[in-house]
Design a protein around this motif. Structure first.
Motif, mmCIF file in Angstrom:
data_model
loop_
_atom_site.group_PDB
_atom_site.id
_atom_site.type_symbol
_atom_site.label_atom_id
_atom_site.label_comp_id
_atom_site.label_asym_id
_atom_site.label_seq_id
_atom_site.Cartn_x
_atom_site.Cartn_y
_atom_site.Cartn_z
ATOM 1 N N LYS A 42 38.948 17.775 -12.531
ATOM 2 C CA LYS A 42 38.413 19.119 -12.348
ATOM 3 C C LYS A 42 37.979 19.760 -13.660
ATOM 4 C CE LYS A 42 39.498 23.304 -9.729
ATOM 5 N NZ LYS A 42 40.537 23.957 -8.887
ATOM 6 N N GLU A 43 38.823 19.663 -14.682
ATOM 7 C CA GLU A 43 38.501 20.320 -15.951
ATOM 8 C C GLU A 43 37.279 19.706 -16.615
ATOM 9 O OE1 GLU A 43 41.695 17.191 -16.609
ATOM 10 O OE2 GLU A 43 41.284 18.819 -15.187
ATOM 11 N N GLN A 44 37.066 18.399 -16.400
ATOM 12 C CA GLN A 44 35.898 17.746 -16.996
ATOM 13 C C GLN A 44 34.631 18.042 -16.192
ATOM 14 O OE1 GLN A 44 36.621 13.684 -17.971
ATOM 15 N NE2 GLN A 44 34.614 13.345 -18.879
ATOM 16 N N TYR A 46 33.925 20.774 -14.569
ATOM 17 C CA TYR A 46 33.485 22.142 -14.831
ATOM 18 C C TYR A 46 33.168 22.407 -16.302
ATOM 19 C CZ TYR A 46 34.717 23.459 -10.065
ATOM 20 O OH TYR A 46 34.761 23.557 -8.693
ATOM 21 N N SER A 47 33.366 21.415 -17.156
ATOM 22 C CA SER A 47 33.040 21.568 -18.569
ATOM 23 C C SER A 47 31.636 21.046 -18.843
ATOM 24 C CB SER A 47 34.053 20.796 -19.430
ATOM 25 O OG SER A 47 33.808 19.401 -19.330
#
Length: 350
Positions: A42-44, A46-47
């Motif tokens: 998820k963090e990657q 949305y980055s």
């Protein structure tokens, strides 16, 4: 993210053997191709570090991020569509969430063009190999001097012939650009004035010299820049191909002496037959029931022109087949986008 990191990440939702082993067209020398689908953490996602595809150097192993996979499906990309119906024995791993991707949501009349157009690029590749086989490029690379011509009095000749004829020393030449005459130069010769010659070693252009005013040109030199550029491109393409080619496949193409890449022609007919089956039955038949015919094509049992005629005939039939087909015109992008969102959200919440 590397392939090794991907495999340890738990992000893969689908993995399958693909290519010739999935089609049932493999032989003893066939490689094992792998294709798969993954969902970025998820963090990657949305980055700014989005990764759409991870593969090895030869592209025999390739994994597609969910967004790219869904996008290619919506375009009815042949290599991606087949992942929705690979033989069960070829599936190495499948997360239950992958089953929410249904072929009926994507299979459309776009296949007429995507499969057929891809098929005909294989015909061009098949014939293109012939040019490399019968027109090899010498390993020793030509130089700028090989594309220079000299005009002296009423004659024009290659610069190298001019040098040989007059027993000149290459270090004695100097060039000065001629105004208003593209790629033309005054050619000077004097072994005592330390001229630069007409080109430095491994250079891609002629070089100029400082010429004393009293000196007189002995001829006009023309540098065929376009010819040299075309040669350099051809040289690079040929030797890159030699470096990367599959030697076993190359030797097979040489041995049958039909002047085309038989494997490319086999895939032409595989794709055309798949397009026909999709239009008639709405099925993506990955495991081929026309194996004998396809392997005969791969074995170069047919002449190139005969195969092109057969391919054109099948392509012509597709218009009528798809006109009467029950397939949707194209995937519904609202539903496709919702599907991509639902899969990602569900995966992140697991």
């Amino acid at each position: 993210m590397t392939l090794e990191e991907l495999k340890k990440s738990g992000a893969i939702i689908f993995e399958s053997i693909s290519g010739s082993k999935a089609y049932g067209l493999d032989t003893a020398t066939s490689d094992t191709d792998i294709k798969g689908v993954f969902i970025l953490p998820k963090e990657q996602f949305y980055s700014l570090n989005y990764i759409g595809q991870i593969n090895n150097d030869t592209n025999d192993v390739a994994y597609y991020e969910l967004n790219k996979f869904i996008e290619l499906l919506s375009k009815n990309n042949p290599n991606i569509m087949e992942l929705l119906n690979v033989p069960k024995e070829c599936v190495l791993y499948k997360h239950p969430i992958f089953d929410t991707i249904k072929k009926d949501d994507f299979l459309s009349k776009l296949c007429k063009n995507t499969f057929a157009n891809y098929a005909f690029t294989q015909i061009k590749k098949a014939r293109g190999l012939n040019k490399k086989i019968v027109n090899p490029v010498e390993k020793e690379r030509k130089s700028v001097e090989d594309f220079c011509y000299v005009r002296q009095e009423n004659q024009s000749m290659l610069f190298k012939s001019f040098v040989e004829k007059n027993n000149f020393n290459l270090k004695g030449f100097g060039l000065v650009k001629l105004a208003h005459m593209k790629d033309c130069y005054n050619l000077f010769y004097n072994e005592d004035l330390n001229y630069n010659g007409i080109a430095r070693k491994n250079a891609n252009d002629v070089c100029l010299s400082s010429i004393p005013k009293p000196e007189q040109p002995i001829a006009v030199l023309y540098f065929n820049v376009d010819g040299y550029s075309t040669y350099c491109k051809k040289y690079k393409e040929y030797w890159d191909w030699v470096e990367k080619r599959n030697e076993e496949r190359y030797k097979n193409n040489i041995s049958h002496s039909k002047n085309y890449d038989a494997k490319n022609m086999m895939h032409t007919f595989r794709l055309l037959h798949m397009a026909k089956e999709i239009g008639l039955d709405g099925e993506i038949n990955v495991r081929r029931n026309d194996r004998d015919l396809l392997l005969a094509i791969k074995n170069a049992d047919f002449d190139y022109d005969e195969l092109v005629h057969k391919a054109e005939k099948i392509k012509g039939e597709l218009d009528e087949i798809y006109k009467n087909s029950n397939l949707i015109e194209r995937p519904n992008m609202r539903l496709v986008n919702q599907l991509a969102y639902n899969i990602r959200e569900k995966f992140y919440n697991l």
